[in-house]
Design a protein around this motif. Structure first.
Motif, PDB file in Angstrom:
ATOM      1  N   GLY A 152       9.045  -5.083   9.126  1.00  0.00           N
ATOM      2  CA  GLY A 152       9.862  -5.503   7.995  1.00  0.00           C
ATOM      3  C   GLY A 152       9.264  -5.148   6.655  1.00  0.00           C
ATOM      4  O   GLY A 152       9.826  -5.495   5.611  1.00  0.00           O
ATOM      5  N   TRP A 153       8.124  -4.443   6.652  1.00  0.00           N
ATOM      6  CA  TRP A 153       7.511  -4.068   5.386  1.00  0.00           C
ATOM      7  C   TRP A 153       8.421  -3.115   4.613  1.00  0.00           C
ATOM      8  O   TRP A 153       9.195  -2.351   5.193  1.00  0.00           O
ATOM      9  N   THR A 154       8.340  -3.203   3.325  1.00  0.00           N
ATOM     10  CA  THR A 154       9.100  -2.312   2.450  1.00  0.00           C
ATOM     11  C   THR A 154       8.133  -1.540   1.572  1.00  0.00           C
ATOM     12  O   THR A 154       7.055  -2.036   1.228  1.00  0.00           O
ATOM     13  N   GLU A 159       4.088   2.869  -5.060  1.00  0.00           N
ATOM     14  CA  GLU A 159       3.148   3.337  -4.046  1.00  0.00           C
ATOM     15  C   GLU A 159       3.839   4.247  -3.039  1.00  0.00           C
ATOM     16  O   GLU A 159       5.034   4.101  -2.770  1.00  0.00           O
ATOM     17  N   GLU A 160       3.078   5.178  -2.498  1.00  0.00           N
ATOM     18  CA  GLU A 160       3.535   6.024  -1.396  1.00  0.00           C
ATOM     19  C   GLU A 160       2.890   5.520  -0.114  1.00  0.00           C
ATOM     20  O   GLU A 160       1.672   5.381  -0.043  1.00  0.00           O
ATOM     21  N   VAL A 161       3.696   5.213   0.895  1.00  0.00           N
ATOM     22  CA  VAL A 161       3.197   4.690   2.159  1.00  0.00           C
ATOM     23  C   VAL A 161       3.367   5.755   3.236  1.00  0.00           C
ATOM     24  O   VAL A 161       4.478   6.206   3.502  1.00  0.00           O
ATOM     25  N   VAL A 261       3.627  -5.897  16.970  1.00  0.00           N
ATOM     26  CA  VAL A 261       3.055  -4.566  16.785  1.00  0.00           C
ATOM     27  C   VAL A 261       2.993  -4.321  15.285  1.00  0.00           C
ATOM     28  O   VAL A 261       3.965  -4.586  14.559  1.00  0.00           O
ATOM     29  N   VAL A 262       1.847  -3.856  14.792  1.00  0.00           N
ATOM     30  CA  VAL A 262       1.687  -3.605  13.350  1.00  0.00           C
ATOM     31  C   VAL A 262       1.648  -2.106  13.091  1.00  0.00           C
ATOM     32  O   VAL A 262       1.340  -1.311  13.986  1.00  0.00           O
ATOM     33  N   THR A 263       1.960  -1.747  11.874  1.00  0.00           N
ATOM     34  CA  THR A 263       1.935  -0.347  11.441  1.00  0.00           C
ATOM     35  C   THR A 263       0.722  -0.123  10.551  1.00  0.00           C
ATOM     36  O   THR A 263       0.620  -0.735   9.481  1.00  0.00           O
TER      37      THR A 263
END
Length: 288
Positions: A152-154, A159-161, A261-263
Motif C-alpha cells: 500500500g506504499w505510495t 522522491e523516486e522509488v 510481504v514487504v518491498t
C-alpha cells in the motif's frame, strides 16, 4: 557584475570561436551552427560595442587591436569558468556516496557485497548509515535510502522509488529456544525494539496480542539479531536478513501465519544527481 550591461553570451562565444580558429566557417563547425549565423553574431557584437573586432581576408579573418584585447579577456574568462566547472565535477565525483538504510540490511546484505560494487566502479566511496529510523534523505544530505516498504506504499512526490525485491517477513528464533517442540508463540520471549508500533501491528494481524507480549529489550537495534541467535528471544525479520542464519541452522522459522510481504526499494531524491548514485542504485538491483 551587471549582466544586463554585458553582450549576449552567444555573441561572445561566436567571437571567441572565430578568434581561435580564424574563420567564420570553422567557428560555425565548432559551434554546430552555420557560418552565416557566426558572422551575424560577430557583426552584432561589433555593433553593440561600437568597435571593429575582425577584418575579413578572403575566407579567413584577422583580429583588430580591439579584437585582440577582447580575445585575450575572453580566453582568461572562459578558461576560469571551465576550470571552475571541472573542479566542481571532480569534487562531486570524489564526494562520498551517503546511503541510509536499516541496521540489518546494511550488515547482512549490502556491506558483505560492497567489494563487488567497488570492482565494477573503483574510486566510488560508499558510506552506509544504519538507522532504525526513517530519515528525510534530502534534508539530511543523503544520496539515497534503502527501505522496506509495506503493502500500500505510495511514491512521495519529491522522491523516486525503485523497487528491488518482494521479501516475506518471517518469525525466527534460535533452535535452542523451541527445542524441537511446537512453541506457544504468545508465551515466547520476543525481541522487540523500545518503540515499535509497526511490529505490534504485525503481531496483531497474526493473532498474537501485543499487550501480553513477553518483550525482551536489548537496548540497541544493532544487538537484536545477535541476541536472537543466542536464544534470548524470537524476532520478526525479513527473509533476506536472516537467510544465511536459516541456511546455517543458527535460526529456525516459527510457524507464524499472517505476516506480510514487504518491498525493498532504493529511494532517491528527485532532481539532478551524480552518475555514481545511479550506478549504485543499478547495482542494488543485481543483489536483491
Amino acid at each position: 557584475m551587471r549582466w544586463r550591461d554585458l553582450p549576449s553570451l552567444s555573441a561572445l562565444r561566436a567571437f571567441d570561436a572565430t578568434a581561435r580558429h580564424g574563420s567564420f566557417a570553422e567557428a560555425g563547425r565548432v559551434l554546430n551552427v552555420t557560418h552565416a549565423a557566426v558572422t551575424q553574431a560577430v557583426r552584432g557584437l561589433e555593433a553593440d560595442l561600437g568597435v571593429a573586432l575582425v577584418r575579413r581576408a578572403g575566407r579567413t579573418v584577422s583580429l583588430t587591436e580591439a579584437g585582440e584585447r577582447l580575445a585575450r579577456a575572453l580566453d582568461d574568462g572562459f578558461g576560469t569558468v571551465a576550470a571552475g566547472i571541472e573542479a566542481l565535477r571532480q569534487a562531486e565525483a570524489r564526494r562520498v556516496l551517503r546511503v541510509t538504510t536499516t541496521t540489518f540490511i546494511a550488515e547482512t546484505h549490502v556491506m558483505p557485497r560492497l567489494p563487488e560494487f567497488w570492482a565494477r566502479h573503483p574510486g566510488v566511496e560508499v558510506a552506509l548509515s544504519p538507522s532504525p529510523s526513517r530519515v528525510d534523505i534530502r534534508r539530511e544530505g543523503f544520496d539515497m535510502a534503502i527501505r522496506a516498504l509495506s503493502d500500500g506504499w505510495t511514491e512521495p512526490p519529491d522522491e523516486e522509488v525503485r523497487p528491488l525485491a518482494r521479501i516475506p517477513l518471517l518469525a525466527v528464533c534460535a533452535p535452542s529456544l523451541v527445542a524441537d517442540r511446537v512453541p506457544d508463540l504468545q508465551a515466547l520471549p520476543w525481541i522487540v525494539g523500545e518503540d515499535s508500533p509497526w511490529d505490534d501491528l504485525q503481531f496483531t494481524t497474526t493473532g498474537i496480542d501485543p499487550a501480553r507480549l513477553n518483550r525482551v529489550k536489548v537496548g540497541s537495534p544493532h544487538l537484536e539479531m545477535s541476541a536472537c541467535r543466542q536464544g534470548l528471544g524470537a524476532m520478526l525479520a525479513t527473509e533476506i536478513i536472516c537467510r544465511a542464519d536459516l541456511e546455517a541452522g543458527r535460526l529456525v522459522r516459527l510457524p507464524l501465519a499472517g505476516l506480510p510481504v514487504v518491498t525493498y526499494a532504493a529511494v532517491l531524491p528527485l532532481g539532478p544527481r551524480r552518475e555514481a548514485v545511479d550506478q549504485f542504485a543499478d547495482w542494488l538491483e543485481t543483489i536483491f
